[in-house]
Write a protein that holds these residues in place. Sequence first.
Motif, PDB file in Angstrom:
ATOM      1  N   CYS A  12       5.793  53.298  55.392  1.00 54.85           N
ATOM      2  CA  CYS A  12       4.364  53.215  55.140  1.00 54.85           C
ATOM      3  C   CYS A  12       4.063  52.104  54.152  1.00 54.85           C
ATOM      4  CB  CYS A  12       3.826  54.540  54.633  1.00 54.85           C
ATOM      5  SG  CYS A  12       2.662  55.279  55.772  1.00 54.85           S
ATOM      6  N   HIS A 107       1.580  63.581  60.413  1.00 57.77           N
ATOM      7  CA  HIS A 107       2.725  62.813  60.922  1.00 57.77           C
ATOM      8  C   HIS A 107       3.825  62.856  59.865  1.00 57.77           C
ATOM      9  CE1 HIS A 107       0.488  59.896  58.529  1.00 57.77           C
ATOM     10  NE2 HIS A 107       1.497  59.048  58.534  1.00 57.77           N
ATOM     11  N   HIS A 109       5.367  60.572  57.806  1.00 62.09           N
ATOM     12  CA  HIS A 109       5.553  59.645  56.674  1.00 62.09           C
ATOM     13  C   HIS A 109       5.517  60.361  55.326  1.00 62.09           C
ATOM     14  CE1 HIS A 109       4.229  55.962  59.244  1.00 62.09           C
ATOM     15  NE2 HIS A 109       5.525  56.182  59.314  1.00 62.09           N
ATOM     16  N   ASP A 111       4.292  59.793  52.454  1.00 60.46           N
ATOM     17  CA  ASP A 111       3.073  59.952  51.649  1.00 60.46           C
ATOM     18  C   ASP A 111       2.161  61.041  52.232  1.00 60.46           C
ATOM     19  OD1 ASP A 111       2.767  58.144  53.794  1.00 60.46           O
ATOM     20  OD2 ASP A 111       1.016  57.214  52.905  1.00 60.46           O
ATOM     21  N   HIS A 112       2.635  61.699  53.293  1.00 63.63           N
ATOM     22  CA  HIS A 112       1.889  62.817  53.902  1.00 63.63           C
ATOM     23  C   HIS A 112       2.699  64.119  53.904  1.00 63.63           C
ATOM     24  CE1 HIS A 112      -1.351  60.195  55.592  1.00 63.63           C
ATOM     25  NE2 HIS A 112      -0.393  59.303  55.380  1.00 63.63           N
ATOM     26  N   HIS A 209      -0.248  55.450  65.331  1.00 64.93           N
ATOM     27  CA  HIS A 209       0.415  55.146  64.055  1.00 64.93           C
ATOM     28  C   HIS A 209       1.912  55.446  64.180  1.00 64.93           C
ATOM     29  CE1 HIS A 209       0.717  54.719  59.724  1.00 64.93           C
ATOM     30  NE2 HIS A 209       1.183  55.939  59.592  1.00 64.93           N
ATOM     31  N   ASP A 228      -3.262  59.187  59.761  1.00 64.62           N
ATOM     32  CA  ASP A 228      -3.178  57.721  59.738  1.00 64.62           C
ATOM     33  C   ASP A 228      -3.550  57.073  61.071  1.00 64.62           C
ATOM     34  OD1 ASP A 228      -2.608  57.820  57.109  1.00 64.62           O
ATOM     35  OD2 ASP A 228      -0.568  57.040  57.236  1.00 64.62           O
TER      36      ASP A 228
HETATM   37 ZN   LIG Z   1       1.620  57.007  57.744  1.00 64.04          ZN
END
Ligand SMILES: [Zn+2]
Length: 337
Positions: A12, A107, A109, A111-112, A209, A228
């Motif tokens: 990301c 999703h 990543h 940061d999620h 994404h 995203d």
């Molecule tokens: Zn992402």
Amino acid sequence: MKIRAAFSLVLCSGLLSSYSAIVAAQAAPSPTPSADHHDRKPDDIFKLKPLGGNVYALYGRGGNVGFYVGPDAILVIDSQFKDIAPGIVDQIKSVSNKPIKFLVNTHHHGDHVGGNEVFKQFAMILAHDNVRTRMLASPVDIQRDYPAHLEEAKKAGDAAMTKFYSDQIEWAKKVKVEDIAAPVLTFDSEFRIHMGDETIQVWHLPPAHTDGDSVIYFEKAKVLHMGDDFFNKIIPFIDTSSGGSARGYLAALDKVLARVPAGATVIPGHGEVTDIAGLKAFRQYIADVVDAAQKARSAGKTREDFLKDVDLPAYKDYSGYKDRFKANAAAAYDEAR
Ligand SMILES: [Zn+2]
């Protein structure tokens, strides 16, 4: 979870301009604000926004969080990073003391999903099948890909990245796959959760994404969380190494626009909460990138020449134009026919 936060943050990298910034953002006790939230101070990373119908947006340091307070329980969308997940829980508790029972990941990543480790202690984690698959594969992926990156970082004399890659490789060697805080309930197309008089729809979309993207729609509140699949006034990151696609973005956005009413409120994965017009403006950006790539390809332009010349001045004020626009254009060129 540590590895995901780190691993996926690199993926990301969209949101931060360099690997070093990513490492700093993770390692520093005071968070380094990301591009879309630069107005918030390190001691004030959270901003809570009520959206009506008991749905809230919560901005922080990673992907935007959404949550719904039902009559008996709370549902949360995305968990940002492990180190700030307790702060996210505190923010939610400031609104309601009802139990947090569900966490939906848009999703995989970091940061999620980085805060999943905290949420899994009390919530059931739900996401598309590919989110779980990619999270569980991360130790193998890291051990395969990171040694080369580590060597590069050492050669470049980048102490922060050397430490980052070393730590990740160590983690990947030691972690037990069953300890990764992946979703425990997965789905392949869509499902609904019923809480009080609210129906929460979760739709998997065509690869955009990543290939595991979901959006969440609160029917009664008319609030849509796009994950995203929508960066508001920010150049997106198209994670082609995780099945993402520029053309897929168009298909995904059209599917959503066909299902959601014009008056809906929209929470993007990154950037400020907006409306359907804001979502359509993002679709126009993707359409313009895809169109430019298609025209170049049809005219016989090489990839190299296209990437050298391509420019969409209308989007120059979008955050991340310098860092990610050419990568978006490259993805679109590779998919053009
Ligand atoms: Zn992402």
